[in-house]
Design a protein around this motif. Sequence first.
Motif, PDB file in Angstrom:
ATOM      1  N   ALA A   7       0.829  -1.205   0.000  1.00 54.80           N
ATOM      2  CA  ALA A   7       0.000   0.000   0.000  1.00 54.80           C
ATOM      3  C   ALA A   7       0.865   1.257   0.000  1.00 54.80           C
ATOM      4  CB  ALA A   7      -0.926  -0.009   1.201  1.00 54.80           C
ATOM      5  N   ASP A   8       1.952   1.247   0.774  1.00 56.80           N
ATOM      6  CA  ASP A   8       2.856   2.394   0.808  1.00 56.80           C
ATOM      7  C   ASP A   8       3.528   2.617  -0.548  1.00 56.80           C
ATOM      8  OD1 ASP A   8       2.213   2.813   3.441  1.00 56.80           O
ATOM      9  OD2 ASP A   8       4.024   1.842   4.231  1.00 56.80           O
ATOM     10  N   ILE A  15       1.687   9.229  -5.945  1.00 55.76           N
ATOM     11  CA  ILE A  15       2.053  10.620  -5.682  1.00 55.76           C
ATOM     12  C   ILE A  15       3.080  11.106  -6.705  1.00 55.76           C
ATOM     13  CG2 ILE A  15       3.263  12.127  -4.054  1.00 55.76           C
ATOM     14  CD1 ILE A  15       1.904  10.497  -1.812  1.00 55.76           C
ATOM     15  N   ASP A  16       4.085  10.280  -6.999  1.00 55.89           N
ATOM     16  CA  ASP A  16       5.142  10.694  -7.924  1.00 55.89           C
ATOM     17  C   ASP A  16       4.673  10.750  -9.369  1.00 55.89           C
ATOM     18  OD1 ASP A  16       6.837  10.931  -5.794  1.00 55.89           O
ATOM     19  OD2 ASP A  16       7.862   9.027  -6.144  1.00 55.89           O
ATOM     20  N   ASP A  22      -6.937   8.539 -11.839  1.00 55.29           N
ATOM     21  CA  ASP A  22      -6.798   8.474 -10.381  1.00 55.29           C
ATOM     22  C   ASP A  22      -7.016   9.844  -9.753  1.00 55.29           C
ATOM     23  OD1 ASP A  22      -6.294   5.757 -10.452  1.00 55.29           O
ATOM     24  OD2 ASP A  22      -4.110   6.003 -10.457  1.00 55.29           O
ATOM     25  N   CYS A  23      -6.543  10.895 -10.399  1.00 56.39           N
ATOM     26  CA  CYS A  23      -6.752  12.249  -9.882  1.00 56.39           C
ATOM     27  C   CYS A  23      -8.243  12.559  -9.814  1.00 56.39           C
ATOM     28  CB  CYS A  23      -6.048  13.271 -10.766  1.00 56.39           C
ATOM     29  SG  CYS A  23      -4.256  13.139 -10.768  1.00 56.39           S
ATOM     30  N   TYR A  24      -8.961  12.208 -10.870  1.00 56.29           N
ATOM     31  CA  TYR A  24     -10.401  12.431 -10.899  1.00 56.29           C
ATOM     32  C   TYR A  24     -11.090  11.648  -9.789  1.00 56.29           C
ATOM     33  CZ  TYR A  24     -15.212  12.484 -12.585  1.00 56.29           C
ATOM     34  OH  TYR A  24     -16.576  12.638 -12.676  1.00 56.29           O
ATOM     35  N   VAL A  25     -10.737  10.370  -9.666  1.00 52.98           N
ATOM     36  CA  VAL A  25     -11.360   9.511  -8.657  1.00 52.98           C
ATOM     37  C   VAL A  25     -11.028  10.011  -7.254  1.00 52.98           C
ATOM     38  CG1 VAL A  25     -11.348   7.167  -7.706  1.00 52.98           C
ATOM     39  CG2 VAL A  25     -11.491   7.513 -10.167  1.00 52.98           C
ATOM     40  N   ASP A  26      -9.806  10.488  -7.039  1.00 50.50           N
ATOM     41  CA  ASP A  26      -9.442  11.040  -5.728  1.00 50.50           C
ATOM     42  C   ASP A  26     -10.301  12.254  -5.395  1.00 50.50           C
ATOM     43  OD1 ASP A  26      -7.533   9.122  -5.358  1.00 50.50           O
ATOM     44  OD2 ASP A  26      -5.834  10.422  -5.865  1.00 50.50           O
ATOM     45  N   GLY A  27     -10.468  13.147  -6.356  1.00 45.20           N
ATOM     46  CA  GLY A  27     -11.312  14.319  -6.135  1.00 45.20           C
ATOM     47  C   GLY A  27     -12.747  13.931  -5.860  1.00 45.20           C
ATOM     48  N   GLY A  34     -16.633  14.659   2.176  1.00 45.39           N
ATOM     49  CA  GLY A  34     -16.855  15.959   2.799  1.00 45.39           C
ATOM     50  C   GLY A  34     -15.603  16.804   2.941  1.00 45.39           C
ATOM     51  N   ILE A  35     -14.570  16.479   2.194  1.00 44.66           N
ATOM     52  CA  ILE A  35     -13.323  17.256   2.237  1.00 44.66           C
ATOM     53  C   ILE A  35     -13.480  18.484   1.358  1.00 44.66           C
ATOM     54  CG2 ILE A  35     -10.865  17.189   1.674  1.00 44.66           C
ATOM     55  CD1 ILE A  35     -10.916  14.215   2.360  1.00 44.66           C
ATOM     56  N   ASP A  36     -12.953  19.598   1.818  1.00 41.99           N
ATOM     57  CA  ASP A  36     -13.080  20.886   1.144  1.00 41.99           C
ATOM     58  C   ASP A  36     -12.393  20.870  -0.222  1.00 41.99           C
ATOM     59  OD1 ASP A  36     -13.225  23.525   0.410  1.00 41.99           O
ATOM     60  OD2 ASP A  36     -12.711  24.275   2.391  1.00 41.99           O
ATOM     61  N   GLU A  37     -12.930  21.646  -1.151  1.00 45.20           N
ATOM     62  CA  GLU A  37     -12.356  21.724  -2.497  1.00 45.20           C
ATOM     63  C   GLU A  37     -10.948  22.306  -2.483  1.00 45.20           C
ATOM     64  OE1 GLU A  37     -13.118  23.902  -6.803  1.00 45.20           O
ATOM     65  OE2 GLU A  37     -14.343  24.462  -5.094  1.00 45.20           O
ATOM     66  N   PHE A  38     -10.638  23.141  -1.509  1.00 42.99           N
ATOM     67  CA  PHE A  38      -9.324  23.777  -1.447  1.00 42.99           C
ATOM     68  C   PHE A  38      -8.247  22.813  -0.955  1.00 42.99           C
ATOM     69  CE2 PHE A  38     -12.469  27.189  -0.925  1.00 42.99           C
ATOM     70  CZ  PHE A  38     -12.200  27.877  -2.094  1.00 42.99           C
ATOM     71  N   SER A  39      -8.613  21.568  -0.692  1.00 43.36           N
ATOM     72  CA  SER A  39      -7.651  20.540  -0.272  1.00 43.36           C
ATOM     73  C   SER A  39      -7.001  19.849  -1.461  1.00 43.36           C
ATOM     74  CB  SER A  39      -8.342  19.500   0.603  1.00 43.36           C
ATOM     75  OG  SER A  39      -8.889  20.104   1.744  1.00 43.36           O
ATOM     76  N   ASN A  40      -7.197  20.384  -2.652  1.00 44.29           N
ATOM     77  CA  ASN A  40      -6.623  19.810  -3.868  1.00 44.29           C
ATOM     78  C   ASN A  40      -5.113  19.697  -3.712  1.00 44.29           C
ATOM     79  OD1 ASN A  40      -5.777  19.148  -6.444  1.00 44.29           O
ATOM     80  ND2 ASN A  40      -7.088  20.641  -7.467  1.00 44.29           N
ATOM     81  N   PRO A  41      -4.552  18.474  -3.769  1.00 45.63           N
ATOM     82  CA  PRO A  41      -3.107  18.313  -3.553  1.00 45.63           C
ATOM     83  C   PRO A  41      -2.261  18.708  -4.759  1.00 45.63           C
ATOM     84  CG  PRO A  41      -4.110  16.192  -3.994  1.00 45.63           C
ATOM     85  CD  PRO A  41      -5.217  17.194  -3.919  1.00 45.63           C
ATOM     86  N   TYR A  42      -2.891  18.977  -5.885  1.00 48.31           N
ATOM     87  CA  TYR A  42      -2.164  19.305  -7.112  1.00 48.31           C
ATOM     88  C   TYR A  42      -2.244  20.804  -7.369  1.00 48.31           C
ATOM     89  CZ  TYR A  42      -2.941  14.317  -7.604  1.00 48.31           C
ATOM     90  OH  TYR A  42      -2.994  12.971  -7.378  1.00 48.31           O
TER      91      TYR A  42
END
Length: 115
Positions: A7-8, A15-16, A22-27, A34-42
């Motif tokens: 998993a790690d 991440i790399d 995957d980016c779409y599915v993560d969002g 319920g995570i805020d939209e401003f939490s976008n890691p990219y």
Amino acid sequence: MDTQIEADLRLKLHIDYPDLEDCYVDGYACALAGIDEFSNPYANDSIEGEYWTEGWWAGFYSEKALFNLEGPVIEKQQPKPEDHKVAHMIVRILEISGVIAVSALVGYQIWDLVA
């Protein structure tokens, strides 16, 4: 392999080298959690950030996801029996032509030695 290590490693690879699906599915998953939209890691101006935001909004409005939420589906296709026959024949031809070339080279060397 240990499940935690696997998993790690998958997380590090994700991440790399993020996949756009995957980016779409993560969002999408973040919006459902319920995570805020401003939490976008990219970065907002990156293509990954745009896919994440698009997924987040789709999840926020409970729209149907564009991509499979379970991850990519990989179907393993079995080679056709004819493919094996053709490949086997090509390998056999290369082996025989290699033996003929080596035999000719050795024969020439022996003929040159005797003469």
